[in-house]
Design a protein around this motif. Sequence first.
Motif, PDB file in Angstrom:
ATOM      1  N   UNK A 100       0.841  -1.200   0.000  1.00  0.00           N
ATOM      2  CA  UNK A 100       0.000   0.000   0.000  1.00  0.00           C
ATOM      3  C   UNK A 100       0.875   1.248   0.000  1.00  0.00           C
ATOM      4  N   UNK A 101       1.920   1.252   0.820  1.00  0.00           N
ATOM      5  CA  UNK A 101       2.824   2.399   0.871  1.00  0.00           C
ATOM      6  C   UNK A 101       3.467   2.636  -0.496  1.00  0.00           C
ATOM      7  N   UNK A 102       3.852   1.569  -1.175  1.00  0.00           N
ATOM      8  CA  UNK A 102       4.484   1.718  -2.491  1.00  0.00           C
ATOM      9  C   UNK A 102       3.513   2.199  -3.555  1.00  0.00           C
ATOM     10  N   UNK A 103       2.227   1.897  -3.407  1.00  0.00           N
ATOM     11  CA  UNK A 103       1.230   2.430  -4.341  1.00  0.00           C
ATOM     12  C   UNK A 103       1.107   3.942  -4.185  1.00  0.00           C
ATOM     13  N   UNK A 104       1.215   4.402  -2.952  1.00  0.00           N
ATOM     14  CA  UNK A 104       1.105   5.834  -2.691  1.00  0.00           C
ATOM     15  C   UNK A 104       2.422   6.570  -2.930  1.00  0.00           C
ATOM     16  N   UNK A 105       3.505   5.957  -2.494  1.00  0.00           N
ATOM     17  CA  UNK A 105       4.832   6.560  -2.576  1.00  0.00           C
ATOM     18  C   UNK A 105       5.806   5.485  -3.051  1.00  0.00           C
ATOM     19  N   UNK A 106       6.150   5.466  -4.318  1.00  0.00           N
ATOM     20  CA  UNK A 106       6.935   4.369  -4.894  1.00  0.00           C
ATOM     21  C   UNK A 106       8.255   4.039  -4.182  1.00  0.00           C
ATOM     22  N   UNK A 107       8.882   5.010  -3.569  1.00  0.00           N
ATOM     23  CA  UNK A 107      10.165   4.702  -2.915  1.00  0.00           C
ATOM     24  C   UNK A 107      10.040   4.505  -1.402  1.00  0.00           C
ATOM     25  N   UNK A 166       9.049   5.178   5.738  1.00  0.00           N
ATOM     26  CA  UNK A 166      10.090   6.113   5.331  1.00  0.00           C
ATOM     27  C   UNK A 166      10.028   6.338   3.828  1.00  0.00           C
ATOM     28  N   UNK A 167      10.627   7.423   3.386  1.00  0.00           N
ATOM     29  CA  UNK A 167      10.722   7.689   1.960  1.00  0.00           C
ATOM     30  C   UNK A 167       9.488   8.322   1.369  1.00  0.00           C
ATOM     31  N   UNK A 168       8.627   8.877   2.209  1.00  0.00           N
ATOM     32  CA  UNK A 168       7.391   9.489   1.738  1.00  0.00           C
ATOM     33  C   UNK A 168       7.663  10.879   1.165  1.00  0.00           C
ATOM     34  N   UNK A 169       8.450  11.667   1.865  1.00  0.00           N
ATOM     35  CA  UNK A 169       8.660  13.064   1.471  1.00  0.00           C
ATOM     36  C   UNK A 169       9.314  13.219   0.108  1.00  0.00           C
ATOM     37  N   UNK A 170      10.212  12.341  -0.233  1.00  0.00           N
ATOM     38  CA  UNK A 170      10.880  12.472  -1.527  1.00  0.00           C
ATOM     39  C   UNK A 170       9.922  12.239  -2.694  1.00  0.00           C
ATOM     40  N   UNK A 171       8.783  11.598  -2.454  1.00  0.00           N
ATOM     41  CA  UNK A 171       7.797  11.364  -3.514  1.00  0.00           C
ATOM     42  C   UNK A 171       6.657  12.377  -3.502  1.00  0.00           C
ATOM     43  N   UNK A 172       6.672  13.286  -2.523  1.00  0.00           N
ATOM     44  CA  UNK A 172       5.619  14.298  -2.432  1.00  0.00           C
ATOM     45  C   UNK A 172       6.062  15.562  -3.157  1.00  0.00           C
ATOM     46  N   UNK A 173       5.098  16.242  -3.728  1.00  0.00           N
ATOM     47  CA  UNK A 173       5.392  17.526  -4.355  1.00  0.00           C
ATOM     48  C   UNK A 173       5.640  18.554  -3.277  1.00  0.00           C
ATOM     49  N   UNK A 174       6.733  19.288  -3.391  1.00  0.00           N
ATOM     50  CA  UNK A 174       7.043  20.341  -2.433  1.00  0.00           C
ATOM     51  C   UNK A 174       6.452  21.650  -2.927  1.00  0.00           C
ATOM     52  N   UNK A 175       5.949  22.487  -2.007  1.00  0.00           N
ATOM     53  CA  UNK A 175       5.396  23.773  -2.424  1.00  0.00           C
ATOM     54  C   UNK A 175       6.490  24.703  -2.942  1.00  0.00           C
TER      55      UNK A 175
END
Length: 86
Positions: free
Chosen positions: A45-52, A77-86
């Motif tokens: 599930x985590x990888x579906x939302x955030x691939x890394x 872990x590794x969620x922030x690197x896959x999120x769009x930063x403002x």
Amino acid sequence: AAASAPGAARLSALHYELEAFAAAAAPSPAQMSALDATLAVLQGVANQLWPSARALLFGSQAAGLALPGSDLDIVVLGVLQDCDSP
């Protein structure tokens, strides 16, 4: 000499009680399989939302010190690197 020391019989009895408690509190193979399956589903599930992303178990379960009824401590872990930063 040590076996005849005062209290040696009580120490031996305590040893056996602790040994029995550890055996009773240890997770069964089925419980370990359920834990592994739960972590695999969470990882998917985590990888579906955030691939890394990586889902990691920590705390008493990871250390092998959990008692029956203990919770699961999991960090993703590794969620922030896959999120769009403002």
